[in-house]
Design a protein around this motif. Structure first.
Motif, short mmCIF file in Angstrom:
data_model
loop_
_atom_site.label_atom_id
_atom_site.label_comp_id
_atom_site.label_asym_id
_atom_site.label_seq_id
_atom_site.Cartn_x
_atom_site.Cartn_y
_atom_site.Cartn_z
N ARG A 1 -9.97 -2.38 59.77
CA ARG A 1 -9.06 -2.88 60.80
C ARG A 1 -7.74 -2.11 60.79
N ALA A 2 -7.26 -1.77 59.60
CA ALA A 2 -6.00 -1.03 59.50
C ALA A 2 -6.11 0.34 60.15
N ALA A 3 -7.21 1.02 59.89
CA ALA A 3 -7.41 2.35 60.49
C ALA A 3 -7.48 2.25 62.01
N LYS A 4 -8.18 1.23 62.51
CA LYS A 4 -8.28 1.06 63.96
C LYS A 4 -6.93 0.71 64.57
N GLN A 5 -6.15 -0.08 63.85
CA GLN A 5 -4.82 -0.44 64.33
C GLN A 5 -3.95 0.80 64.48
N LEU A 6 -4.01 1.68 63.51
CA LEU A 6 -3.21 2.91 63.56
C LEU A 6 -3.64 3.78 64.74
N LEU A 7 -4.94 3.85 64.98
CA LEU A 7 -5.44 4.63 66.11
C LEU A 7 -5.00 4.03 67.45
N GLN A 8 -4.86 2.73 67.50
CA GLN A 8 -4.47 2.06 68.73
C GLN A 8 -2.97 2.14 69.00
N GLN A 9 -2.17 2.08 67.94
CA GLN A 9 -0.72 1.96 68.12
C GLN A 9 0.04 3.27 67.99
N ILE A 10 -0.65 4.33 67.57
CA ILE A 10 0.00 5.63 67.36
C ILE A 10 -0.83 6.69 68.06
N LYS A 11 -0.17 7.67 68.65
CA LYS A 11 -0.88 8.83 69.18
C LYS A 11 -1.18 9.75 68.01
N ILE A 12 -2.45 9.86 67.66
CA ILE A 12 -2.88 10.65 66.51
C ILE A 12 -3.35 12.02 66.98
N SER A 13 -2.85 13.06 66.34
CA SER A 13 -3.25 14.43 66.69
C SER A 13 -4.59 14.81 66.07
N VAL A 14 -4.80 14.40 64.81
CA VAL A 14 -6.03 14.75 64.09
C VAL A 14 -6.44 13.58 63.20
N VAL A 15 -7.72 13.26 63.23
CA VAL A 15 -8.31 12.32 62.26
C VAL A 15 -9.24 13.13 61.37
N ARG A 16 -9.05 13.03 60.04
CA ARG A 16 -9.95 13.74 59.14
C ARG A 16 -10.59 12.75 58.18
N GLY A 17 -11.91 12.76 58.14
CA GLY A 17 -12.62 11.88 57.22
C GLY A 17 -14.01 12.40 56.95
N ASN A 18 -14.76 11.69 56.12
CA ASN A 18 -16.16 12.04 55.94
C ASN A 18 -16.97 11.35 57.05
N ALA A 19 -18.24 11.67 57.10
CA ALA A 19 -19.07 11.19 58.20
C ALA A 19 -19.14 9.66 58.24
N ALA A 20 -19.25 9.03 57.07
CA ALA A 20 -19.36 7.57 57.03
C ALA A 20 -18.09 6.91 57.55
#
Length: 274
Positions: A106-125
């Protein structure tokens, strides 16, 4: 993207010495700071709600890493991210362990919703869990091996989140929702040292600070980091992950633009040195 362009971006990073503001996790703070210094960037670690907005606006890039998450940390990240957006400072998100717990996802989704993110980096999962896509498994903060289509996943995520998405693994993939680039550098020992993925996100942040398109900045950072890891493994010569960690820091300092051109492998263009 030509490999020569990636090597030029490395030179720009070192000439500019960008200030990278990290709100990161407790496990990797020291390693991330040392890695950025070795690259030629300037790290700053600040996570107090009282100062993050000011610091983010002074920085050349902001990196948000949810590895050791608290409610206060999320609040500080939102404040910093929105302040960075106001100044046009690129913001990067590392959704460490997304999918492992409800709070983290939920925290990650909140950040994506409330901030304009230039790059998201993570593993496939992690990326799959943010999308709500089944079939990708994780173990704690790590991804399990999978036979899924990582390129398709990166492209889908980039379109859904309206950002550039980097998925790291045996082959690293970066997409802006239209173009997909794959980077074939790196070494398996990167998975044996805590914080190498977190550091990579901050390195991508340093490359984004050059003002280059996030897609190309991310690909250039992946090439550089992968080549550095290969050089570090050569110097380690079987000593083990402890030595590799030190040699990676050395390699981040010693890897130059010629190394990127000579050793870099991007998609089907590994021999495109022009």
């Amino acid at each position: 993207m030509k490999i020569s362009h990636a090597s030029n971006l490395l030179e720009k990073v070192r000439a500019h010495n960008p200030l990278v503001h990290n709100i990161t996790n407790q496990v990797v703070t020291n390693f991330t700071a040392n890695g950025l210094l070795a690259l030629g960037a300037s790290p700053v670690m600040a996570n107090a709600k009282e100062e993050v907005a000011e610091m983010a606006q002074l920085a050349d890039a902001l990196v948000l890493n949810i590895g050791t998450l608290t409610k206060d940390t999320v609040e500080a990240m939102v404040i910093a991210g929105q302040a960075a957006n106001e100044k046009g400072v690129p913001v990067l998100l590392d959704p460490v362990g997304a999918g492992a717990t409800t709070f983290r996802t939920r925290a990650a989704k909140q950040l994506l919703q409330q901030i304009k993110i230039s790059v998201v980096r993570g593993n496939a999962a992690e990326i799959a869990h943010l999308l709500g896509v089944d079939g990708w498994q994780s173990k704690g903060v790590d991804a399990k091996e999978t036979n899924g289509d990582v390129s398709a996943l990166a492209k889908q995520a980039a379109n859904v989140f309206q950002t550039v998405v980097v998925i790291t693994g045996k082959v690293d993939v970066v997409s802006d929702g239209d173009e997909v680039l794959s980077i074939h550098n790196g070494h398996e020992w990167l998975t044996k040292v805590t914080g190498t993925g977190c550091l990579l996100t901050s390195v991508i942040g340093a490359f984004c600070a050059t003002g280059e398109l996030p897609l190309h900045a991310s690909a250039a950072a992946l090439l550089f980091y992968g080549v550095a890891a290969e050089k570090a493994a050569q110097q380690t010569k079987g000593s083990g992950p402890g030595t590799f960690q030190i040699e990676l820091l050395n390699a981040l300092s010693n890897t130059n633009s010629d190394d990127v051109i000579t050793l870099g492998k991007i998609g089907g263009a590994s021999h495109d040195k022009g």
